[in-house]
Structures are given as structure tokens and as C-alpha cells.
Enzyme design. Structure first.
Site, PDB file in Angstrom:
ATOM      1  N   LYS A 207       0.858  -1.195   0.000  1.00 44.55           N
ATOM      2  CA  LYS A 207       0.000   0.000   0.000  1.00 44.55           C
ATOM      3  C   LYS A 207       0.892   1.242   0.000  1.00 44.55           C
ATOM      4  O   LYS A 207       1.863   1.305   0.772  1.00 44.55           O
ATOM      5  CB  LYS A 207      -0.901  -0.026   1.232  1.00 44.55           C
TER       6      LYS A 207
ATOM      7  N   SER B 242      -9.947   2.029   2.513  1.00 37.86           N
ATOM      8  CA  SER B 242      -9.052   2.760   1.660  1.00 37.86           C
ATOM      9  C   SER B 242      -8.034   1.894   0.909  1.00 37.86           C
ATOM     10  O   SER B 242      -7.491   2.333  -0.103  1.00 37.86           O
ATOM     11  CB  SER B 242      -8.284   3.780   2.501  1.00 37.86           C
TER      12      SER B 242
ATOM     13  N   SER C 249     -10.375  -0.234   6.763  1.00 39.85           N
ATOM     14  CA  SER C 249      -9.738  -0.182   5.439  1.00 39.85           C
ATOM     15  C   SER C 249      -9.031  -1.441   4.976  1.00 39.85           C
ATOM     16  O   SER C 249      -8.559  -1.489   3.845  1.00 39.85           O
ATOM     17  CB  SER C 249      -8.735   0.959   5.391  1.00 39.85           C
TER      18      SER C 249
HETATM   19  N1  GLN Z   1     -13.519   4.387   5.715  1.00 34.57           N
HETATM   20  C1  GLN Z   1     -12.982   4.860   6.949  1.00 34.57           C
HETATM   21  C2  GLN Z   1     -12.588   6.307   6.808  1.00 34.57           C
HETATM   22  O1  GLN Z   1     -12.844   6.847   5.797  1.00 34.57           O
HETATM   23  C3  GLN Z   1     -11.829   4.009   7.360  1.00 34.57           C
HETATM   24  C4  GLN Z   1     -10.596   4.294   6.612  1.00 34.57           C
HETATM   25  C5  GLN Z   1      -9.444   3.484   7.083  1.00 34.57           C
HETATM   26  O2  GLN Z   1      -9.607   2.482   7.790  1.00 34.57           O
HETATM   27  N2  GLN Z   1      -8.250   3.928   6.732  1.00 34.57           N
HETATM   28  O3  GLN Z   1     -12.039   6.896   7.678  1.00 34.57           O
END
Ligand code: GLN
Length: 498
Positions: free
Chosen positions: A79, A160, A184
Site C-alpha cells: 500500500k 481505503s 480499510s
Molecule cells: N472508511 C474509513 C474512513 O474513511 C476508514 C478508513 C481506514 O480504515 N483507513 O475513515
């Protein structure tokens, strides 16, 4: 055999490498070629075939010398939130579009120490904020899966860590790193029909991982089997004095634990009644029920539990996470690294740089964060949210007096179309209703593919465990994997393979 190299699990590939059925170079070349064929997914921000081939060659030499590490020669996607020394690391933000870290994150250093090969830096939502991988300035990522009823509608991979999940699902990487702040890893794993685990907060070092919300961020992994997740997590995890929240405790041998044959017999599996939400799609409710039957059939005991503060988890997260993000992202000022837009004076330079460098979602979070931290509102929002966070954690502590692990859906829907849920940020935030509570409590959580919805899209089940008990999480996940026999391939890939 060699044509199928991209379809192997990591465990199978390690076997094949050990038996000299193929070399790390061949395995890597196959994945680089598969990645070329799947460019349309946009799962990488930066592909690094030269690095991969060089690492693969070194891996082959180590193996020939009898010095192969635990994951020697396994090609992975990283990532693009993990700093990689000498390789551009962007966090999918314009503000870091030219950032080449002079250091290596601890997690990637651990993976390379054990022999991993890096295929490239995977796309993500900007600064890991999002649930759809549509906020990257490098373009959105496509899910390799399509709805049976509408094969022409492109779907999101989740977010994400959408690039990581799509790459693993499309078999262009054997596994991938991700980070999970509120879901995410688990939500994109569910959307893409693969497994993903977020370990206990503190299990994997955050050092060198570009920060979003430091009290929640936790690195973890994706792979196409539960065993593969165990193998990768093993390499990533471990104490790191450079991360003040890294836990100084031994890393168990999860792979050995999985192969010990210990079943879920006698385990108590909690079903939280608050997760039965109004409007839950019938397919998801049915799959959840199926999951309890599978575990019961395998000898587990199903117990009803209550997590009474669940409804406050999402609002709490959307105070705590933006607060920490606004503070963490203050460092992008055009002075030290990344983008700089010249201005009349220093303040003008800051303003222009940040206005140009951050996308809409990141800007929204910074604004919410600075608001809830501002004097006069701090106690009403931030302090209050911290108190509620404690209550949410207490809910889990009480629940784990009655059960060993919790079973729940991973996400409230299957993958949705690109552009859907975009009009209303709250709708997007709802994607994480089932993952955020465990994040706030710092607990390990895993998503495992358990079935398809009526339209042929994968659905995941989530297992939440006690702190530091990834072993039980993995064990329960493996039982679901076994019972579900999830072997479906995303249409895009199976069409190619046919
Ligand atoms: N979807 C969540 C957010 O937008 C979690 C994102 C994540 O876990 N990095 O914050």
C-alpha cells in the site's frame, strides 16, 4: 504448472519454491506480466518491476545457498502509505506526489528481511480516508468483480486499501499490505472476495506508515487464504522501539497454530444483537446466519451478546479520526517535503500549498478535526468522544467475558458502483458501521469471503477477537473458509483464464 503461478496461494508457492518447481524469478515475472494485463484496474500508483526482479534474483540466490527466509520470493503489493526507501511514496495525495522516503517503514523492512518481493505501491484513498478508493488523485481503482445483472457497471474495490485488495483478488499480487483505521483492510477484503486481517493495535509497527489517525491506524495484510494471511502477518508483526505504541510481546507462530488441527470446538462465538441493523440486505443477514450454523456444526457454541454503545461508534470515530488527522496533516506545509506552491509570503505559501495539495475529502476531515479540537468545542466534542470510546471498549471487555470471538458481517453491502454513495459523505461513512467499533477498541478483526450475493458479488464475514488473540480470530476464519468453500473468481480474471 508454470502458467498457473499467479493462481497459487502463498503457502503453495513457498512449497513449489522449496521443491524447485519454479524460481522466485519465474514467480515474479508471472506476476509482473499479470499486472501488465490488468492495468485497467489501476491498482498500482507505482509499479516497481526492476526492484521486483532484482529482489527475486537475490531470493533465488539465498534459496540456493540454503538461506531462504519465511516468505522468500513471494511477490507482494505494498500500500502506498508505507514508506519505501528510494521508492516514491505518495499516500495517494498530490501533496506527496514527489516524496521519495529516505527510510523504510518497519513493516516493509520486516517483509523484506523475510524475503518478500515488492511488485509496486498500491493505490488507495487519499491519506487512507475513504471506503471506495475513489479519492486518489491517481484515479480510482476498479474492483475485478462485476454484478451479474450489470457486467458493464464498474464497481469500487472498497477502501481505503482498494488497490491492495483489487491486486490480490485479480491475482496480480500474491498478497498485500494494508492499513486499517476504521475498516480499510476488512471492508475492501469483503468487497473483493479475499481475506484480510487487522491485528490488535500495537501488533504491527506504525513507524514509517504515513499517519492518518495515530490512535487507530494499524497495518495488516491481505491474501487469498486465511493461512496466507497468517504467514504474512507473522513477518509484519513484532515489537518496534521506534513506535511508542508498539507492543513488546512475543509474536506467536500463527501458521503453526492453524496447522495444529485445533478446531473451533468448544469456542464460544458471540453474536452482537446491535449489529442486526434495520435495512440490512437479506443476503447479508442470511450469510451471517449461515456463518453461525457452520461454526455450530464445527462444535462451537453460539451465544447472544450485547454491545450497547454500538450506535455511537460511527459518530465517535468521525470525531476522533478527523481530530487526529488534522493534527497529523499539519506537517504538510510546503516547507519540508512534498508539494510547494509559492506565495506572496509564508502564510500565503502554506495556504496555496495545502489548498492545491489536499483533495476534498481530506480537506473536509481537516476542517472537522480542527473544529472539534478548537477551544470552546474541545470538551463538547473531542473529550466527549474519548469518553464514549472508552464505553465502546468496555462493551467489548464485558462481551468477551461470555465469548471467545465475535461473528458479524464485514460491511452492510456488497461492492457498489463507482460514483454511488458519493453525493452524501455520511452514506459513505456508513460502510464502516461493522468495522469501526473494533477499531475504536483496538481489537483484532478479520474479514473472510463467505459467499456471493444474488448478483454474484462476494460478501465477507468478520471475526473480532480479544486483544492479542489473533490466533482465535484466524482459527475461526479458517473454519468459515473451510465451510464456505469460497472458490469463486472475479469475472474479469476467470474470463481471461477461460
Ligand atoms: N472508511 C474509513 C474512513 O474513511 C476508514 C478508513 C481506514 O480504515 N483507513 O475513515
Amino acid at each position: 504448472m508454470k502458467d498457473d503461478l499467479s493462481c497459487l496461494t502463498i503457502a503453495q508457492a513457498l512449497d513449489g519454491l522449496a521443491k524447485k518447481d519454479f524460481t522466485a524469478r519465474e514467480l515474479t515475472e508471472r506476476h509482473i506480466a499479470a499486472g501488465q494485463d490488468a492495468q485497467s484496474l489501476n491498482s498500482y500508483i507505482t509499479q516497481t518491476p526492476e526492484i521486483a526482479l532484482q529482489q527475486a534474483e537475490e531470493s533465488d540466490k539465498r534459496r540456493a545457498a540454503g538461506k531462504a527466509g519465511p516468505i522468500d520470493g513471494i511477490p507482494l503489493a505494498i500500500k502506498d502509505l508505507f514508506c519505501t526507501k528510494g521508492t516514491r511514496t505518495t499516500a495517494a495525495s498530490k501533496i506527496l506526489h514527489n516524496f521519495v522516503p529516505p527510510y523504510e517503514s518497519t513493516v516493509t523492512a520486516n517483509l523484506f528481511r523475510d524475503g518478500a518481493v515488492m511488485l509496486g505501491k498500491a493505490n488507495l484513498d487519499e491519506f487512507a480516508m475513504g471506503s471506495s478508493n475513489t479519492t486518489s488523485p491517481f484515479g480510482n481503482v476498479l474492483n475485478p468483480w462485476r454484478r451479474r445483472s450489470a457486467p458493464d457497471v464498474p464497481l469500487v474495490p472498497g477502501g481505503s486499501s482498494g488497490g491492495s485488495a483489487a491486486a490480490v483478488a485479480a491475482r496480480i499480487a500474491m498478497g498485500a499490505t494494508g492499513t486499517d483505521t476504521g475498516g480499510s483492510i476488512r471492508q475492501p477484503a469483503a468487497f473483493c472476495g479475499i481475506s484480510g486481517i487487522k491485528p490488535t493495535y500495537g501488533r504491527c509497527s506504525r513507524w514509517g506508515v504515513i499517519a492518518f489517525a495515530s490512535s487507530l491506524d494499524q497495518p495488516g495484510v491481505f491474501a487469498r487464504s486465511v493461512e496466507d494471511c497468517a504467514i504474512l502477518l507473522q513477518s509484519c508483526a513484532g515489537y518496534d522501539p521506534k513506535d511508542s505504541t508498539s507492543a513488546n510481546r512475543p509474536v506467536p507462530d500463527w501458521r503453526a497454530a492453524l496447522s495444529s488441527g485445533k478446531s473451533v470446538k468448544g469456542l464460544k462465538i458471540g453474536i452482537p444483537k446491535e449489529y442486526r441493523m434495520d435495512g440490512m440486505p437479506a443476503d447479508i443477514a442470511a450469510l451471517w446466519e449461515k456463518g453461525t450454523v457452520w461454526l455450530k456444526d464445527a462444535g462451537a457454541q453460539i451465544v447472544d451478546i450485547t454491545l450497547p454503545h454500538t450506535e455511537y461508534a460511527l459518530p465517535t470515530y468521525y470525531i476522533v479520526a478527523p481530530a487526529e488527522c488534522s493534527s497529523n496533516l499539519a506537517r504538510y506545509d510546503g516547507v519540508r517535503y512534498g508539494l510547494r506552491i509559492e506565495g506572496r509570503d509564508l502564510t500565503d505559501m502554506y495556504e496555496k500549498t495545502r489548498a492545491e495539495g489536499f483533495g476534498a475529502e481530506v480537506t473536509r476531515r481537516i476542517m472537522i478535526g480542527t473544529y472539534v479540537l478548537s477551544s470552546g468545542y474541545y470538551d463538547a466534542y473531542y473529550t466527549k468522544a474519548q469518553k464514549v470510546r472508552r464505553l465502546i471498549r468496555n462493551d467489548f471487555t464485558a462481551a468477551f467475558e461470555q465469548c471467545d470471538a465475535i461473528l458479524a458481517p464485514t460491511a452492510p453491502s456488497a461492492a457498489f458502483g463507482i460514483g454511488e454513495n458519493q453525493d452524501d459523505p455520511v452514506k459513505m461513512y456508513l460502510n464502516d458501521v461493522f468495522t469501526i467499533p473494533a477499531s475504536l477498541a483496538g481489537l483484532p478483526g478479520m474479514s473472510v469471503p463467505a459467499g456471493l450475493d444474488a448478483d454474484g458479488l462476494p460478501l465477507g464475514l468478520q471475526i473480532i477477537g480479544k486483544a492479542w488473540d489473533e490466533e482465535t480470530v484466524l482459527r475461526v476464519a479458517q473454519e468459515i473458509e473451510r465451510a464456505a468453500c469460497f472458490t469463486a473468481l472475479p469475472g474479469m480474471v476467470s474470463e481471461k483464464a477461460a
